[in-house]
Design a protein around this motif. Structure first.
Motif, PDB file in Angstrom:
ATOM      1  N   SER A 172       0.825  -1.206   0.000  1.00 42.38           N
ATOM      2  CA  SER A 172       0.000   0.000   0.000  1.00 42.38           C
ATOM      3  C   SER A 172       0.866   1.266   0.000  1.00 42.38           C
ATOM      4  O   SER A 172       0.520   2.266  -0.631  1.00 42.38           O
TER       5      SER A 172
ATOM      6  N   TYR B 228       0.838   4.144  -2.826  1.00 33.41           N
ATOM      7  CA  TYR B 228       0.723   5.541  -2.415  1.00 33.41           C
ATOM      8  C   TYR B 228       1.789   6.371  -3.134  1.00 33.41           C
ATOM      9  O   TYR B 228       1.501   7.440  -3.685  1.00 33.41           O
TER      10      TYR B 228
ATOM     11  N   TYR C 233     -10.648  -1.339  -2.928  1.00 29.87           N
ATOM     12  CA  TYR C 233      -9.425  -0.562  -2.746  1.00 29.87           C
ATOM     13  C   TYR C 233      -9.671   0.834  -3.293  1.00 29.87           C
ATOM     14  O   TYR C 233     -10.294   1.009  -4.334  1.00 29.87           O
TER      15      TYR C 233
END
Length: 173
Positions: free
Chosen positions: A24, A28, A54
């Motif tokens: 993640s 990002y 998501y």
């Protein structure tokens, strides 16, 4: 092709492009650079994200020329195409090699053709057999020499078999 684009960018920046501590975190950082994917940039990716609930981080993205200030416009263009959100929009390896970035990097001489190279390889096959035959003859000579006088020893530095084993192309010179 994504990896090739990322590696190229890293070569220009001298640092990892999307170094993260988790999946993640990496996503990002990718979103921070490229901006959040949209329906036009990666429709199928947004569909996949919705299916697993998501949500991409919301970022406008950075211009590649700002991210890679030392890179030429051709390099920036190639890297941007290789790092497209949608895999279908990325060039294939062959298409990438046709990009203007590579035009000054390589030149294939007009006299060198794949067909010529294949013919040269095929023409050298008898040479391989000649080397094998020489090796066989040398072994026979060595065994005859050792049979003739049971005590005769051949100096290792002058031993033709040893030379051939160390460098199979020694007799081509």
């Amino acid at each position: 092709m994504w990896a090739a684009g990322a590696i190229m960018a890293e070569l220009f920046t001298n640092q990892p492009l999307f170094q993260g501590s988790s999946e993640s975190d990496v996503m990002y950082k990718i979103c921070r650079v490229f901006g959040t994917p949209t329906e036009s940039t990666w429709f199928s990716g947004l569909d996949l994200a919705r299916n697993i609930c998501y949500r991409f981080s919301d970022f406008p993205g950075v211009r590649f020329s700002e991210l890679l200030p030392t890179a030429s416009s051709d390099a920036v263009s190639l890297i941007a195409s290789l790092l497209s959100w949608c895999p279908c929009q990325r060039p294939t390896a062959m298409q990438a090699l046709q990009h203007p970035f590579f035009h000054g990097c390589y030149r294939v001489p007009p006299t060198v053709r794949l067909e010529d190279t294949c013919c040269n390889i095929l023409n050298s096959v008898p040479l391989v057999f000649r080397i094998a035959k020489q090796r066989e003859l040398l072994k026979e000579t060595r065994s005859l020499r050792s049979c003739a006088s049971g005590s005769e020893r051949v100096d290792a530095s002058e031993d033709p078999i040893r030379k051939l084993l160390l460098n199979p192309f020694v007799f081509l010179k």
